[in-house]
Design a protein around this motif. Sequence first.
Motif, PDB file in Angstrom:
ATOM      1  N   SER A   1       7.974 -19.231  51.405  1.00  0.00           N
ATOM      2  CA  SER A   1       7.248 -20.205  51.037  1.00  0.00           C
ATOM      3  C   SER A   1       7.230 -20.688  49.839  1.00  0.00           C
ATOM      4  O   SER A   1       7.861 -19.998  48.982  1.00  0.00           O
ATOM      5  CB  SER A   1       5.586 -18.820  50.977  1.00  0.00           C
TER       6      SER A   1
ATOM      7  N   SER B   1       4.668 -10.906  53.083  1.00  0.00           N
ATOM      8  CA  SER B   1       4.379 -11.396  51.857  1.00  0.00           C
ATOM      9  C   SER B   1       4.144 -10.850  50.506  1.00  0.00           C
ATOM     10  O   SER B   1       4.619  -9.236  50.911  1.00  0.00           O
ATOM     11  CB  SER B   1       3.901 -12.889  51.232  1.00  0.00           C
TER      12      SER B   1
ATOM     13  N   SER C   1      -0.224 -12.509  49.532  1.00  0.00           N
ATOM     14  CA  SER C   1       0.298 -12.221  50.213  1.00  0.00           C
ATOM     15  C   SER C   1      -0.838 -11.635  51.427  1.00  0.00           C
ATOM     16  O   SER C   1      -1.714 -12.494  51.326  1.00  0.00           O
ATOM     17  CB  SER C   1       0.940 -10.202  49.767  1.00  0.00           C
TER      18      SER C   1
END
Length: 523
Positions: free
Chosen positions: A395, A459, A464
């Motif tokens: 990411s 994440s 997240s």
Amino acid sequence: MATPSPVLLLSATAAALGLHEFVLRRVEVDHLSLPIIVTASTLFWSTAYHSGFLFATSLAAAFWVPLTIWILLYRAFWHPLKNIPGPMGARLSKFWALKTTYETNFHYHNVLVALQKQYGDYVRTGPREVSIFDPAALQPVFGGASKTSKGPFYDVLEKSLHLNRDKPFHRQRRRIWDNGMKDSLADFAPRVEEFTEQLLTRLHKDNGKLVPLLDYATYYSYDVMTALAFGDAMGFIKGDSSGAADSILATFTNGLSAMGYMYHMPWLLNALTPFTSIAGPLKEWKDWSVVQMKARMAKPDTKPDFASHLINNSQDCLNILLGDSRLLVTAGSETTSTALTFTFMHLACHPHYMRAVRKEFREHLDTYHCDHPVPFLDAVIDESMRMWPSIFFGSQRLTPPEGLNINGHYIPGDTIVTIPPFVMYRDERNFARPNEFIPERWTTMPELVHNKTAFQPFSMGSYSCAGKALAKMELRSVIGRVINEFDVVLPEGFDEKEYFANVKDHMSSGPPPQMVRFVKLKE
């Protein structure tokens, strides 16, 4: 035929260099790719119409050639990232990543492993991008107190909870999602089990026959997520999906290779996005989802669910509601189907773990609920996601203007940083024997986990995965209940090493097609 005067040509060159020094070096233009292309094309053809093609070509060359050379020289020798090691091609252009992706047949995740070995934990993988393999970077980059923001990838396609870079908007929308998940997931658990029951019925009909594992996992995940987003499933598991649904699924599965290239160059996705609403397979998906959402909105609610929660909190913005519902389906389906596929494959390759999962599941039958942990089953799922995370894409985060200091390394401001999960999970500093499938590392052999915080399959921090709990419910339900009734048997001649060597990086992980047999237990 007239040609530009020397003064005009020099003026074009000066304008190009000025554009770079005063604009391109200081302003992010990824989201302006289409306006730039349209403006440049319009100027060229209008000049060609009024002054001739040779005149326009000469003037364009006087602008674009020096600009290109200057950009390449700047990126190679004068850029703030000049001291961070990495391949020369990556310093110059993200086309290096596209070329590498093509040459390795979508094995960019393996390229990153090689780059870490060659250059270390901080590698320049793009003109303004640094890939970080240092576990100490997780908190500064992704943690709740991180000063980073989302990178340009999150400007692509349509605005939703995930695809946006507006922190206040994300906080407000994430609160809606979190409350909706908390309030509705317990009630949605029976729907998850209902879809698992449909899958079991199909497997009983196919008992002992070779079936496409990835396809079945995809059918399941898309049915669950469309039911959550719109109230009704697409009907893939039962085999009664519509022609439109079949076409949409084919669009997603066939488009994975394109995403394997596109995620390296979000500016190109930005340029193409407006056309997806005009024609093509993505327009069909958008039109279908509008029809489904309007039908869902017209239904009188007998009981609140996640879809109604999103609807009630999106009254003033239908586009955001549609963006979120489409995000829920595409992001939630693809990741779950790959996790299911890899977990079944690992169990089929290691039958003693399959028997252990079955034994534990039967011991917990009286208390089983897909929303509750099942220790060894969860360990098998976690270990499968560690070895083959559903998302290979690290990411993007953008460092703050003042830069970021991480473990003695300074990353200049406005730099795109990524932490690729595949490399992190295969690092011996984080996991002993990282290339081996050992579920016990999460239960009875904790010494095989050197750095538990390095494992973040959903994440971490404020960005997240909002659907983590739902994903866990699906995985427990399908893996547990299917293994309780079936052995997963691989065909003769199956080569485990070859299978996993053919996993591709499409941004999400791409399991190879594989036929397996689900054989009903005789006991």
